[in-house]
Design an enzyme around this catalytic site. Structure first.
Site, short mmCIF file in Angstrom:
data_model
loop_
_atom_site.label_atom_id
_atom_site.label_comp_id
_atom_site.label_asym_id
_atom_site.label_seq_id
_atom_site.Cartn_x
_atom_site.Cartn_y
_atom_site.Cartn_z
CB SER A 63 -0.68 0.25 1.49
OG SER A 63 -0.28 0.07 2.27
CG ASP B 208 -4.35 5.84 6.85
OD1 ASP B 208 -3.12 5.43 7.00
OD2 ASP B 208 -4.61 4.84 5.87
CG HIS C 183 -1.58 3.62 4.57
ND1 HIS C 183 -2.78 2.81 4.71
CD2 HIS C 183 -0.45 2.53 3.94
CE1 HIS C 183 -2.50 1.77 4.87
NE2 HIS C 183 -1.71 2.43 4.54
#
Ligand SMILES: *[C@@H]1O[C@H](CO)[C@@H](O)[C@H](O)[C@H]1NC(C)=O
Ligand SMILES: *[C@@H]1O[C@H](CO)[C@@H](O)[C@H](O)[C@H]1NC(C)=O
Ligand SMILES: *[C@@H]1O[C@H](CO)[C@@H](O)[C@H](O)[C@H]1NC(C)=O
Length: 363
Positions: free
Chosen positions: A42, A327, A330
């Site tokens: 990610s 978040d 991340h």
């Protein structure tokens, strides 16, 4: 007299010629490498998970709030680290995600990264579908055959040998595998040291298979301080001065040390290729000087995805460039810019070993 008038004239002329040259040169400046391929999770994903059945996807607001096109599937408020590195290398466009890559654009590279993916196939499976590193490598073979049919085999081979191949993967093999014993059994099979060895052995084979397809310039990223990620701290707690989950950081540091050794071995064994280890964790001074004051607090409201992503359509914090974390896992665009800058031009061997990305491009 004439001389005196002539001189400024000539000086002026050469300055304007020089400026014209610079402008022309800059105007159609070529990137420092012709192509850039991205493998990973990610932290690098730029849209590959959007159509997958998974909790690990972010094609909704407030993701992309600072990105011109809005939510794209990037796990950040704006650009991710690879976006910045590509920019520093002089590319004018972003590298397209595999899910959307078509036409001539693939000649400049493709991004195969997928949220929740790992070196091991099963890592992240609790969250849903993902493109594991093994599948990413298979997707790359599909792209290579398309490049071959566009350019012919020998030009394609030459092109592929000049690209940079970026691989940032491994953290899901820890927090979406080893450290979830209720779902994955690796921690009952291996000690952290053994697990790092098993991962590195597998990774080494994967990297060699990429080499076998013609890749010659590799940037291999460490997993860094995964024990300091807000969601990780929330799940595992910390009762320690470090304010992080030490056992995760310790496990990750064994992996990173092994990865560095792997880079040394690969450079020694595969002499046609160049490998570098990147771990762009800034030092405290760089963090402070860059204006970060919120070091552990996520910018958005947490609860989406598997509980660590932003809540859909929630209103994020206002001063996003002060936050490290966007978040629960991340990082913000501001942080991604800082770490990309370090990866690109640092001279510190703890951050880039044996050389930075700029130098890798020139090899
Ligand atoms: C661990 O889990 C995998 C599936 O994730 C399974 O294939 C394997 O047999 C299990 N191993 C043990 C020792 O339980
Ligand atoms: C706390 O930190 C010390 C020193 O780094 C370490 O030995 C210990 O295992 C840590 N404790 C916990 C609960 O993480
Ligand atoms: C490099 O070569 C040495 C000597 O042949 C070998 O022992 C080692 O496993 C190789 N390492 C890698 C990563 O290829």
């Amino acid at each position: 007299m004439a001389d005196k008038q002539l001189k400024p004239f000539w000086v002026q002329l050469s300055i304007s010629t020089l400026m014209l040259l610079l402008i022309t040169k800059w105007g159609n400046a070529k990137p420092q490498v012709p192509c850039y391929f991205v493998f990973g999770d990610s932290f690098s994903d730029n849209g590959n998970n959007n159509k997958l059945n998974t909790l690990a996807k972010v094609n909704y607001r407030p993701y992309g709030i600072d990105f011109p096109k809005g939510p794209t599937g990037r796990f950040s408020n704006g650009r991710n680290m690879q976006d910045f590195i590509v920019k520093y290398l002089g590319f004018e466009d972003y590298i397209p995600p595999f899910a959307k890559a078509k036409g001539k654009r693939i000649l400049k590279g493709v991004n195969y990264a997928s949220g929740s993916a790992g070196i091991r196939d099963e890592s992240g499976e609790k969250l849903g579908h993902r493109v594991s590193l093994n599948q990413q490598l298979r997707n790359h073979k599909t792209i290579i055959s398309r490049i071959n049919s566009k350019l012919g085999d020998s030009s394609a081979k030459k092109l592929l040998s000049q690209c940079i191949y970026s691989l940032q993967i491994g953290c899901n093999d820890y927090f979406n595998n080893y450290f979830q014993p209720e779902f994955y059994n690796t921690s009952s099979q291996y000690t952290p040291k053994q697990y790092a060895m098993v991962l590195i052995d597998q990774y080494s084979e994967q990297i060699k298979s990429l080499y076998d397809t013609g890749a010659r310039k590799f940037a291999l990223y460490g997993v860094g301080l995964i024990g300091c990620i807000p969601s990780v701290i929330k799940v595992y707690g910390t009762n320690n001065e470090s304010l992080c989950v030490d056992r995760l950081n310790i496990a990750a540091s064994i992996f990173d040390e092994r990865l560095k050794l792997l880079v040394q071995q690969l450079n020694a064994n595969l002499t046609e290729a160049k490998f570098t280890f990147i771990n762009p964790t800034p030092n405290t001074l760089e963090i402070v000087l860059s204006g970060f004051t919120m070091l552990r607090q996520p910018c958005c409201k947490i609860g989406g995805g598997g509980g660590e992503l932003c809540v859909r359509n929630s209103k994020p914090c206002r001063f996003r460039s002060r936050y490290v974390f966007w978040d629960g896992v991340h990082t913000t665009e501001a942080w991604n810019r800082l770490t990309a800058r370090i990866a690109f031009r640092t001279h510190s061997p703890t951050n880039a070993f044996p050389f930075n990305i700029r130098k890798l491009a020139k090899q």
